[in-house]
Design a protein around this motif. Structure first.
Motif, PDB file in Angstrom:
ATOM      1  N   PHE A 172       0.850  -1.150   0.072  1.00 17.29           N
ATOM      2  CA  PHE A 172       0.041  -0.175  -0.076  1.00 17.29           C
ATOM      3  C   PHE A 172       0.904   1.067   0.108  1.00 17.29           C
ATOM      4  O   PHE A 172       1.423   1.683   1.012  1.00 17.29           O
ATOM      5  CB  PHE A 172      -1.146   0.025   1.171  1.00 17.29           C
ATOM      6  N   GLN A 173       0.856   1.916  -1.078  1.00 14.42           N
ATOM      7  CA  GLN A 173       1.961   3.048  -1.248  1.00 14.42           C
ATOM      8  C   GLN A 173       1.403   4.366  -0.866  1.00 14.42           C
ATOM      9  O   GLN A 173       2.128   5.333  -0.269  1.00 14.42           O
ATOM     10  CB  GLN A 173       2.489   3.062  -2.695  1.00 14.42           C
ATOM     11  N   SER A 174       0.179   4.526  -1.200  1.00 17.58           N
ATOM     12  CA  SER A 174      -0.522   5.985  -0.788  1.00 17.58           C
ATOM     13  C   SER A 174      -2.033   5.648  -0.591  1.00 17.58           C
ATOM     14  O   SER A 174      -2.579   4.764  -1.056  1.00 17.58           O
ATOM     15  CB  SER A 174      -0.203   6.945  -1.847  1.00 17.58           C
ATOM     16  N   LEU A 175      -2.582   6.706   0.377  1.00 16.16           N
ATOM     17  CA  LEU A 175      -3.928   6.641   0.634  1.00 16.16           C
ATOM     18  C   LEU A 175      -4.354   8.041   0.719  1.00 16.16           C
ATOM     19  O   LEU A 175      -3.933   8.676   1.547  1.00 16.16           O
ATOM     20  CB  LEU A 175      -4.355   5.719   1.886  1.00 16.16           C
ATOM     21  N   ASP A 176      -4.750   8.578  -0.294  1.00 15.16           N
ATOM     22  CA  ASP A 176      -5.149  10.123  -0.191  1.00 15.16           C
ATOM     23  C   ASP A 176      -6.739  10.344  -0.192  1.00 15.16           C
ATOM     24  O   ASP A 176      -7.565   9.673  -0.895  1.00 15.16           O
ATOM     25  CB  ASP A 176      -4.405  10.575  -1.510  1.00 15.16           C
ATOM     26  N   MET A 177      -6.891  11.502   0.582  1.00  7.83           N
ATOM     27  CA  MET A 177      -8.365  11.481   0.895  1.00  7.83           C
ATOM     28  C   MET A 177      -8.413  13.219   0.720  1.00  7.83           C
ATOM     29  O   MET A 177      -7.728  14.262   0.964  1.00  7.83           O
ATOM     30  CB  MET A 177      -8.896  11.075   1.905  1.00  7.83           C
ATOM     31  N   GLU A 178      -9.681  13.710   0.217  1.00  8.24           N
ATOM     32  CA  GLU A 178     -10.071  15.107   0.218  1.00  8.24           C
ATOM     33  C   GLU A 178      -9.905  15.615   1.583  1.00  8.24           C
ATOM     34  O   GLU A 178     -10.135  14.822   2.541  1.00  8.24           O
ATOM     35  CB  GLU A 178     -11.501  15.309  -0.175  1.00  8.24           C
ATOM     36  N   CYS A 179      -9.579  16.848   1.613  1.00  6.63           N
ATOM     37  CA  CYS A 179      -9.463  17.343   3.108  1.00  6.63           C
ATOM     38  C   CYS A 179     -10.732  17.472   3.848  1.00  6.63           C
ATOM     39  O   CYS A 179     -10.818  17.232   5.086  1.00  6.63           O
ATOM     40  CB  CYS A 179      -9.051  19.242   2.956  1.00  6.63           C
TER      41      CYS A 179
ATOM     42  N   ALA B  86       0.361  -8.250   3.070  1.00  9.54           N
ATOM     43  CA  ALA B  86       0.183  -6.774   2.900  1.00  9.54           C
ATOM     44  C   ALA B  86       1.237  -5.971   3.622  1.00  9.54           C
ATOM     45  O   ALA B  86       1.282  -6.244   4.858  1.00  9.54           O
ATOM     46  CB  ALA B  86      -0.975  -6.463   3.053  1.00  9.54           C
ATOM     47  N   LEU B  87       1.785  -5.006   3.185  1.00 12.82           N
ATOM     48  CA  LEU B  87       2.711  -4.216   3.944  1.00 12.82           C
ATOM     49  C   LEU B  87       2.594  -2.680   3.622  1.00 12.82           C
ATOM     50  O   LEU B  87       1.957  -2.232   2.791  1.00 12.82           O
ATOM     51  CB  LEU B  87       4.103  -4.572   3.334  1.00 12.82           C
ATOM     52  N   VAL B  88       2.841  -1.990   4.783  1.00 15.27           N
ATOM     53  CA  VAL B  88       2.556  -0.484   4.588  1.00 15.27           C
ATOM     54  C   VAL B  88       3.501   0.299   5.652  1.00 15.27           C
ATOM     55  O   VAL B  88       3.811  -0.302   6.554  1.00 15.27           O
ATOM     56  CB  VAL B  88       1.036  -0.214   5.038  1.00 15.27           C
ATOM     57  N   ARG B  89       3.823   1.548   5.070  1.00 21.53           N
ATOM     58  CA  ARG B  89       4.452   2.554   6.099  1.00 21.53           C
ATOM     59  C   ARG B  89       3.643   3.616   6.608  1.00 21.53           C
ATOM     60  O   ARG B  89       3.484   4.414   5.956  1.00 21.53           O
ATOM     61  CB  ARG B  89       5.746   2.869   5.406  1.00 21.53           C
ATOM     62  N   PRO B  90       3.043   3.486   7.519  1.00 25.19           N
ATOM     63  CA  PRO B  90       1.508   4.242   7.876  1.00 25.19           C
ATOM     64  C   PRO B  90       2.120   5.730   7.649  1.00 25.19           C
ATOM     65  O   PRO B  90       1.435   6.748   7.417  1.00 25.19           O
ATOM     66  CB  PRO B  90       1.652   4.016   9.208  1.00 25.19           C
ATOM     67  N   LEU B  91       3.451   6.354   8.202  1.00 24.49           N
ATOM     68  CA  LEU B  91       3.619   7.722   8.235  1.00 24.49           C
ATOM     69  C   LEU B  91       3.920   8.314   6.791  1.00 24.49           C
ATOM     70  O   LEU B  91       3.918   9.690   6.837  1.00 24.49           O
ATOM     71  CB  LEU B  91       4.898   8.059   8.867  1.00 24.49           C
TER      72      LEU B  91
ATOM     73  N   LYS C 112      -1.039   4.918  12.388  1.00 27.57           N
ATOM     74  CA  LYS C 112      -0.817   3.760  12.766  1.00 27.57           C
ATOM     75  C   LYS C 112      -1.908   2.997  13.408  1.00 27.57           C
ATOM     76  O   LYS C 112      -2.026   1.991  13.114  1.00 27.57           O
ATOM     77  CB  LYS C 112       0.379   3.906  13.804  1.00 27.57           C
ATOM     78  N   LYS C 113      -2.665   3.910  14.179  1.00 28.21           N
ATOM     79  CA  LYS C 113      -3.797   3.216  14.844  1.00 28.21           C
ATOM     80  C   LYS C 113      -4.958   2.850  13.735  1.00 28.21           C
ATOM     81  O   LYS C 113      -5.506   1.726  13.668  1.00 28.21           O
ATOM     82  CB  LYS C 113      -4.406   4.105  15.392  1.00 28.21           C
ATOM     83  N   PHE C 114      -5.022   3.685  12.566  1.00 25.30           N
ATOM     84  CA  PHE C 114      -5.885   3.282  11.474  1.00 25.30           C
ATOM     85  C   PHE C 114      -5.439   2.003  10.724  1.00 25.30           C
ATOM     86  O   PHE C 114      -6.292   0.973  10.716  1.00 25.30           O
ATOM     87  CB  PHE C 114      -5.761   4.278  10.279  1.00 25.30           C
ATOM     88  N   TRP C 115      -4.259   1.743  10.663  1.00 27.99           N
ATOM     89  CA  TRP C 115      -3.765   0.547   9.829  1.00 27.99           C
ATOM     90  C   TRP C 115      -3.865  -0.682  10.867  1.00 27.99           C
ATOM     91  O   TRP C 115      -4.107  -1.734  10.509  1.00 27.99           O
ATOM     92  CB  TRP C 115      -2.362   0.685   9.232  1.00 27.99           C
ATOM     93  N   GLN C 116      -3.383  -0.571  12.187  1.00 28.58           N
ATOM     94  CA  GLN C 116      -3.760  -1.479  13.242  1.00 28.58           C
ATOM     95  C   GLN C 116      -5.035  -1.946  13.322  1.00 28.58           C
ATOM     96  O   GLN C 116      -5.444  -3.220  13.628  1.00 28.58           O
ATOM     97  CB  GLN C 116      -3.027  -1.010  14.580  1.00 28.58           C
ATOM     98  N   SER C 117      -6.066  -0.946  13.280  1.00 32.37           N
ATOM     99  CA  SER C 117      -7.485  -1.341  13.261  1.00 32.37           C
ATOM    100  C   SER C 117      -7.822  -2.275  12.222  1.00 32.37           C
ATOM    101  O   SER C 117      -8.727  -2.926  12.223  1.00 32.37           O
ATOM    102  CB  SER C 117      -8.322  -0.055  13.123  1.00 32.37           C
ATOM    103  N   LEU C 118      -7.275  -2.493  11.001  1.00 30.93           N
ATOM    104  CA  LEU C 118      -7.465  -3.309   9.890  1.00 30.93           C
ATOM    105  C   LEU C 118      -6.699  -4.436  10.104  1.00 30.93           C
ATOM    106  O   LEU C 118      -6.972  -5.562   9.108  1.00 30.93           O
ATOM    107  CB  LEU C 118      -7.022  -2.577   8.889  1.00 30.93           C
ATOM    108  N   GLY C 119      -5.856  -4.729  11.206  1.00 30.52           N
ATOM    109  CA  GLY C 119      -5.199  -6.193  11.397  1.00 30.52           C
ATOM    110  C   GLY C 119      -3.769  -6.020  10.964  1.00 30.52           C
ATOM    111  O   GLY C 119      -3.075  -6.821  11.180  1.00 30.52           O
TER     112      GLY C 119
END
Length: 318
Positions: free
Chosen positions: A205-212, A240-245, A276-283
């Motif tokens: 997961f490289q990026s996750l972008d959302m409207e302000c 699946a791998l992600v670097r949350p920051l 971090k908490k967002f991705w942890q909430s998904l396992g």
């Protein structure tokens, strides 16, 4: 020894901040390459769509049904026999007595036409649309690790910074998890990850972008889960791998340039959405003491039994 690469956020540039219009045909896939029909969720004000940019890579890499290779080999044999018969019929009457059993135009296993050097990497796009307007986008990449196992670092260097960092920070030159993350007393962290990560596909997961105005964790979760569901059908085993920051960021309404509005470079404040908490909430759980978090689609895996409060965190600064 290979020099491991380190990059600042500023180096990521357009990779971390996107405009409303998603860039097309990244990773060398041609702009007019065939695209798999996207999968969408049921009727909802917000529509989640997950699509693959290259159908040929998918057809070449996805698991094959039972009996596929038996039929494939039979077809190859029949094609070779047919070609050799034509060669005999067309041979000059007084030519050499030696006849090749394999003609020069015998069929071979087809190679992917879109960037054959990266046939092991499949781009996956996750979009959230509301009233025809894109309000969120997720950039994910499915890496068929076994195809580049003997040149893992070199292969992962080519697509970009994030794939390069993933390879150099977590894995050895053959794509196996670094031993320190499951053997070292400190670097192993919680110890829930081990040699099982030596093999299997990797979903980055490289990026996750959302409207302000649309910083809703549940929207991001829907996109991530939709992508995971798509990959479950494409891979027999994956991590699946992600670097949350480096992920949850705003989508700018302006072009990315030095004169752009300051909010185009904003990172979502942690008091609004803790990555971090967002991705942890998904396992997802941290791999050792690294900056990477992983998820495996196995409910019995130790990482799935680890409570969020028990996951390893960096020591607080004094």
């Amino acid at each position: 020894m290979r020099n491991k690469r380190h990059h600042s956020l500023d180096e990521l540039g357009g990779e971390t901040v996107r405009t409303k219009t998603r860039k097309s045909a990244a990773l060398g896939d041609s702009a007019d390459a065939p695209t798999e029909a996207p999968s969408t969720e049921s009727s909802d004000p917000i529509q989640i769509t997950v699509s693959l940019r290259s159908s040929s890579k998918a057809s070449g890499n996805d698991p094959k049904p039972a009996g596929y290779w038996d039929h494939f080999i039979d077809d190859m044999i029949q094609q070779t026999i047919s070609n050799s018969h034509r060669a005999v019929q067309n041979a000059p009457a007084a030519s050499s007595s030696h006849i090749s059993l394999i003609s020069s135009n015998a069929t071979s296993v087809p190679a992917t036409s879109e960037n054959p050097h990266w046939s092991w990497l499949e781009q996956i796009d996750g979009d959230a649309m509301e009233k025809g307007v894109q309000i969120a986008y997720c950039d994910a990449k499915l890496i068929r690790r076994d195809q580049i196992a003997f040149g893992f670092w070199a292969g992962m260097d080519e697509p970009g910074i994030e794939t390069s960092d993933l390879a150099s920070e977590l894995f050895d030159r053959y794509g196996r998890l670094e031993r320190k993350y499951y053997e070292h007393d400190l670097n192993r962290g919680t110890g829930v990850w081990g040699p099982e990560m030596h093999s299997g596909d990797l979903l980055l997961f490289q990026s996750l972008d959302m409207e302000c105005q649309t910083r809703r964790p549940e929207l991001g979760a829907r996109i991530v889960k939709a992508i995971l569901d798509k990959v479950r059908k494409k891979s027999e085993r994956f991590f699946a791998l992600v670097r949350p920051l480096r992920l949850l960021r705003t989508v700018a309404d302006v072009e990315l340039n030095p004169m752009s509005s300051a909010r185009s470079r904003d990172v979502i404040p942690e008091d609004q959405t803790d990555p971090k908490k967002f991705w942890q909430s998904l396992g997802f759980r941290r791999v050792g003491t690294s900056s990477w978090f992983a998820f495996v689609d196995d409910p019995d895996h130790p990482s799935r039994q680890l409570d969020i409060s028990e996951d390893w965190n960096e020591p607080e600064e004094l």
